[in-house]
Design a protein around this motif. Structure first.
Motif, short mmCIF file in Angstrom:
data_model
loop_
_atom_site.label_atom_id
_atom_site.label_comp_id
_atom_site.label_asym_id
_atom_site.label_seq_id
_atom_site.Cartn_x
_atom_site.Cartn_y
_atom_site.Cartn_z
N MET A 1 -4.09 -9.38 -45.89
CA MET A 1 -4.97 -8.27 -45.56
C MET A 1 -4.16 -7.19 -44.87
O MET A 1 -3.66 -7.41 -43.78
CB MET A 1 -6.01 -8.71 -44.57
N CYS A 2 -4.01 -6.09 -45.52
CA CYS A 2 -3.16 -4.97 -45.09
C CYS A 2 -1.69 -5.34 -45.24
O CYS A 2 -1.29 -6.47 -44.96
CB CYS A 2 -3.40 -4.54 -43.66
N GLY A 3 -0.94 -4.39 -45.71
CA GLY A 3 0.50 -4.58 -45.85
C GLY A 3 1.23 -3.59 -44.97
O GLY A 3 0.87 -2.42 -44.90
N ILE A 4 2.25 -4.11 -44.28
CA ILE A 4 3.06 -3.28 -43.39
C ILE A 4 4.47 -3.21 -43.95
O ILE A 4 5.02 -4.23 -44.37
CB ILE A 4 3.13 -3.93 -41.99
N ILE A 5 5.06 -2.02 -43.90
CA ILE A 5 6.46 -1.89 -44.27
C ILE A 5 7.12 -0.94 -43.26
O ILE A 5 6.49 -0.02 -42.74
CB ILE A 5 6.60 -1.36 -45.73
N GLY A 6 8.39 -1.20 -42.98
CA GLY A 6 9.16 -0.31 -42.09
C GLY A 6 10.59 -0.25 -42.57
O GLY A 6 11.12 -1.25 -43.10
N TYR A 7 11.20 0.90 -42.43
CA TYR A 7 12.61 1.02 -42.86
C TYR A 7 13.39 1.84 -41.85
O TYR A 7 12.90 2.85 -41.33
CB TYR A 7 12.70 1.70 -44.23
N ILE A 8 14.64 1.43 -41.61
CA ILE A 8 15.55 2.23 -40.81
C ILE A 8 16.95 2.00 -41.39
O ILE A 8 17.38 0.87 -41.60
CB ILE A 8 15.45 1.87 -39.31
N GLY A 9 17.65 3.09 -41.73
CA GLY A 9 18.97 2.90 -42.33
C GLY A 9 19.54 4.21 -42.85
O GLY A 9 19.26 5.27 -42.29
N TYR A 10 20.30 4.11 -43.95
CA TYR A 10 21.00 5.29 -44.46
C TYR A 10 20.32 5.89 -45.69
O TYR A 10 20.65 6.96 -46.15
CB TYR A 10 22.45 4.93 -44.80
N ARG A 11 19.37 5.15 -46.27
CA ARG A 11 18.73 5.66 -47.49
C ARG A 11 17.61 6.63 -47.12
O ARG A 11 17.14 6.65 -45.99
CB ARG A 11 18.06 4.52 -48.26
N ASN A 12 17.16 7.36 -48.16
CA ASN A 12 15.95 8.16 -48.00
C ASN A 12 14.80 7.17 -47.79
O ASN A 12 14.54 6.32 -48.64
CB ASN A 12 15.76 9.00 -49.27
N ALA A 13 14.14 7.29 -46.66
CA ALA A 13 13.13 6.28 -46.30
C ALA A 13 11.92 6.29 -47.25
O ALA A 13 11.31 5.24 -47.47
CB ALA A 13 12.67 6.51 -44.87
N VAL A 14 11.59 7.45 -47.81
CA VAL A 14 10.32 7.56 -48.54
C VAL A 14 10.26 6.63 -49.76
O VAL A 14 9.32 5.83 -49.89
CB VAL A 14 10.02 9.03 -48.91
N ALA A 196 8.50 -6.04 -42.88
CA ALA A 196 7.48 -6.13 -43.93
C ALA A 196 6.53 -7.28 -43.68
O ALA A 196 6.87 -8.25 -43.01
CB ALA A 196 8.15 -6.31 -45.30
N SER A 197 5.34 -7.14 -44.27
CA SER A 197 4.35 -8.22 -44.14
C SER A 197 4.76 -9.43 -44.95
O SER A 197 4.35 -10.54 -44.65
CB SER A 197 2.98 -7.76 -44.65
N ASP A 198 5.50 -9.22 -46.04
CA ASP A 198 6.04 -10.40 -46.70
C ASP A 198 7.32 -10.09 -47.46
O ASP A 198 7.64 -8.92 -47.69
CB ASP A 198 4.99 -11.15 -47.53
N VAL A 199 8.02 -11.13 -47.81
CA VAL A 199 9.38 -10.95 -48.33
C VAL A 199 9.44 -10.24 -49.69
O VAL A 199 10.46 -9.64 -50.01
CB VAL A 199 10.15 -12.28 -48.45
N THR A 200 8.36 -10.26 -50.46
CA THR A 200 8.44 -9.63 -51.79
C THR A 200 8.81 -8.14 -51.66
O THR A 200 9.48 -7.60 -52.52
CB THR A 200 7.12 -9.77 -52.58
N ALA A 201 8.40 -7.51 -50.57
CA ALA A 201 8.71 -6.09 -50.38
C ALA A 201 10.19 -5.87 -50.08
O ALA A 201 10.71 -4.76 -50.21
CB ALA A 201 7.85 -5.53 -49.25
N LEU A 202 10.87 -6.92 -49.67
CA LEU A 202 12.28 -6.78 -49.27
C LEU A 202 13.24 -7.14 -50.39
O LEU A 202 14.43 -6.80 -50.33
CB LEU A 202 12.55 -7.70 -48.06
N LEU A 203 12.74 -7.83 -51.41
CA LEU A 203 13.63 -8.39 -52.44
C LEU A 203 14.54 -7.38 -53.14
O LEU A 203 15.67 -7.71 -53.48
CB LEU A 203 12.81 -9.19 -53.47
N PRO A 204 14.11 -6.11 -53.34
CA PRO A 204 15.05 -5.17 -53.97
C PRO A 204 16.26 -4.87 -53.10
O PRO A 204 17.26 -4.35 -53.58
CB PRO A 204 14.22 -3.90 -54.17
N TYR A 205 16.19 -5.18 -51.81
CA TYR A 205 17.26 -4.76 -50.88
C TYR A 205 18.03 -5.91 -50.26
O TYR A 205 19.22 -5.80 -50.01
CB TYR A 205 16.66 -3.89 -49.76
N THR A 206 17.34 -6.96 -49.95
CA THR A 206 18.02 -8.06 -49.24
C THR A 206 17.27 -9.37 -49.41
O THR A 206 16.05 -9.37 -49.63
CB THR A 206 18.14 -7.75 -47.72
N ARG A 207 18.02 -10.46 -49.29
CA ARG A 207 17.36 -11.78 -49.29
C ARG A 207 17.57 -12.47 -47.96
O ARG A 207 17.20 -13.62 -47.79
CB ARG A 207 17.93 -12.63 -50.41
#
Ligand code: M6R
Length: 616
Positions: A1-14, A196-207
């Protein structure tokens, strides 16, 4: 219920946030939004929109960002209708901090009144805004505009179960994340980090991920992640673990819907489970049971299966198998009833919590109740590292891979397979199954993945059936024994994605009420494979036909009785009753899927639902 994502780094965050939200959209789709810190403008850019992510994506296109840090959210509404103003991120009155939230703030009303007395103006109807205003007020008091300190002071005043990600304008080099009984993981990158609320949102970037524990407050910068426990009031070490899922598993791969793709993955899931669980010596092996746990299982006198929705139906099948193969009494209850039912438990009880996500609020509460009462707890979970997997005394993973479609299919099959193996394992452990019997069971079990492929190949035949009945508004599902839960599951599948009313019944109950529904317009889905109660099912079917009802039957190959009486018939390969629910459910998944598509429904994101129910 509800998904959270956050990013901080060198890429364009959007794009990172938008891609993350895409992966998390299954968690809620009432509205979506992002807040980024734009370095050129030295200000937040906040974009939110009501409805699905597509609406936000269109809006985001109008903005030009220079942002390398941001937070995003996809909402499943609890407090306040789905609207732009109620969409996250929310900001505090000074508009210096932004927050996204998953879960519920239970004392929001009291806190809101207190804040209003202090002249704080609220713009939304959400409980979330209370959280950000409370932290914002504290933030104003910290000498260095320290978001970590403000969160540390304010969060203990908040009651409920929730996860937050926060960003401040004054220190955009830091993200803050907090978890309490709602999932939140930190993705560890090189020169970048994620929330992130779950790992699937992170898979394109890191495991590489860090699973936060309850009451963890994380300080996330480009270079590092530090975790402060509000429980122990100290900085703690949380080691990263490697996730074995990959991004292609979390994509549609040419299928029109995740649900259809996940249905077709079922034979592979089964093969994988059998490969992992059955040793060369044809024994059953659970790699994750801690030492000493099998010894405890030998002492158990009663088993409970506790879970919600589809997982509850898997529990009903598992419970029959436990009773049959271990002769231990086994009760099955939905988590919401178990947790408030003051269950009578002791060290002699085993409570099995079944959950795909490992985050379902009621199942988590049931687990805590069982632990508090001294029972042994065993979680049967799909998502590795989830809260329930970590909190139970022992865990068995179902290894279904990421399931994105809201309607559970492959995770159900994986739960069935795992629970049957658990029943056989316990039977052997407690000397109720002989080695020769176990070998025979395993031999039959090994045929199931290919038999499952066969059923899937013929799935198209169900299209014709779906075309005949897709406009009906009422469906009845009947089954007995191991396939009574299949009737419940078939009905749940149909109603959740097609919005038609569907009711699952034990066929023996038909004469006690539902028979009154039967007329020439009533489709009745009868699950009647080979089983000790087959003749009884045939009698039920005759009774339906005698009243002009429409019979859609699922039977075993070569069944001539059914060929004669059923209006529509779907055959599954022959197997013993205990394995039949794995095969009989597949035609029902197809039926639900096709009826939903023909009705133009949003199969993967049905209305009002969310994949992971992390609020009560
Ligand atoms: O993640 P869980 O297995 O704990 O979820 C339980 C239910 O919410 C879930 O099975 C739900 O009923 C599905 N949407 C059914 O398809």
């Amino acid at each position: 219920m509800c998904g959270i994502i956050g990013y901080i780094g060198y890429r364009n965050a959007v794009p990172v946030l938008m891609q993350g939200l895409e992966q998390l959209e299954y968690r809620g789709y009432d509205s979506a939004g992002i807040a980024c810190y734009d370095h050129k403008k030295a200000d937040f850019i906040l974009v939110k929109e009501k409805g699905k992510l597509a609406a936000l994506r269109e809006k985001v296109g109008d903005f030009c960002f220079d942002a390398h840090v941001g937070i995003g959210h996809t909402r499943w509404a609890t407090h306040g209708e789905p609207s732009r103003v109620n969409a996250h991120p929310h900001t505090d009155a000074s508009e210096r901090i932004a927050l996204v939230h998953n879960g519920i703030i239970e004392n929001y009303d009291t806190l809101k009144k207190e804040l209003q007395r202090k002249k704080i103006r609220f713009v939304s109807q959400t409980d979330t805004e209370v959280g950000v205003q409370l932290i914002g007020r504290q933030y104003g008091k910290t000498p260095q505009k320290d978001l970590f300190e403000a969160a540390k002071e304010a969060i203990p005043k908040i009651h409920g179960y929730f996860a937050f990600a926060l960003l401040s304008k004054d220190h955009p080099e830091t993200l803050i994340a907090y978890k309490r009984s709602n999932p939140l993981v930190i993705g560890i990158g090189q020169g970048e980090n994620f929330v992130a609320s779950d790992v699937t949102a992170l898979l394109p970037y890191t495991r590489q991920v860090v699973y936060l524990e309850d009451d963890d407050l994380a300080v996330v910068t480009r270079k590092d992640v530090r975790v402060f426990s509000l429980k122990s009031h100290s900085w703690v070490r949380r080691s990263p673990v490697t996730v074995h899922w990959n991004i292609s598993q979390a994509r549609k791969q040419g299928y029109p819907h995740f649900m259809l793709k996940e249905m077709h993955e079922q034979p592979e899931v089964l093969k994988n489970i059998l490969k992992k669980r059955i040793t060369k010596k044809e024994d059953i092996f659970f790699d994750t049971l801690p030492r000493g746990f099998p010894g405890r299982l030998k002492q158990i006198e009663q088993v409970y299966m506790v879970s919600c929705g589809t997982a509850h139906h898997a529990g009903l099948v598992g419970s029959l198998a436990i009773e049959q193969y271990t002769r231990l009494p086994c009760r099955t209850q939905v988590s919401s009833e178990f947790r408030y039912g003051n269950p009578i438990l002791s060290r002699k009880d085993l409570v099995v919590l079944i959950t795909q996500s490992g985050e379902t609020a009621d199942t988590l509460a049931a687990l805590r109740e069982a632990k508090a009462k001294g029972a042994a707890t065993l979680a049967v979970v799909n998502v590795v590292g989830s809260t329930i997997a970590r909190e139970a005394d022992a865990v068995i993973y179902t290894h279904a891979g990421p399931e994105i479609g809201v309607a559970s299919t492959k995770a159900y099959i994986a739960q069935l397979a795992t629970l049957l193996l658990l029943a056989f394992y316990l039977g052997k452990l407690r000397k109720k199954i002989q080695t020769s019997q176990l070998k025979r069971l395993i031999k039959d079990f090994k045929k199931i993945p290919d038999q499952c492929s066969k059923v899937l190949k013929e799935g198209k035949r169900f299209e014709a059936c779906a075309k005949k009945y897709f406009s009906r508004r009422n469906f009845l599902y009947l089954g007995r024994g191991y396939n009574y839960p299949t009737a419940l599951e078939g009905a749940l599948k149909l109603k959740e994605i097609s919005y038609a009313h569907a009711h699952g019944y034990a066929a023996g109950e038909m004469k006690h009420g539902p028979i009154a529904l039967i007329d020439h317009e009533q489709p009745v889905i009868c699950i009647a494979p080979d089983s000790p109660t087959y003749d009884k099912m045939i009698s039920n079917i005759q009774e339906i036909k005698a009243r002009d009802g429409i019979v859609v039957a699922i039977g075993s190959q070569g069944d001539q009785n059914l060929e004669k009486i059923a209006d529509d018939l779907f055959m599954i390969p022959k197997t013993i009753e205990v394995f039949s629910p794995i095969l009989t459910v597949i035609p029902l998944q197809f039926l639900a899927y096709r009826v939903a598509v023909l009705n133009g429904r949003d199969v993967d994101q049905p209305r009002n639902l969310a994949k992971s129910v992390t609020v009560e």
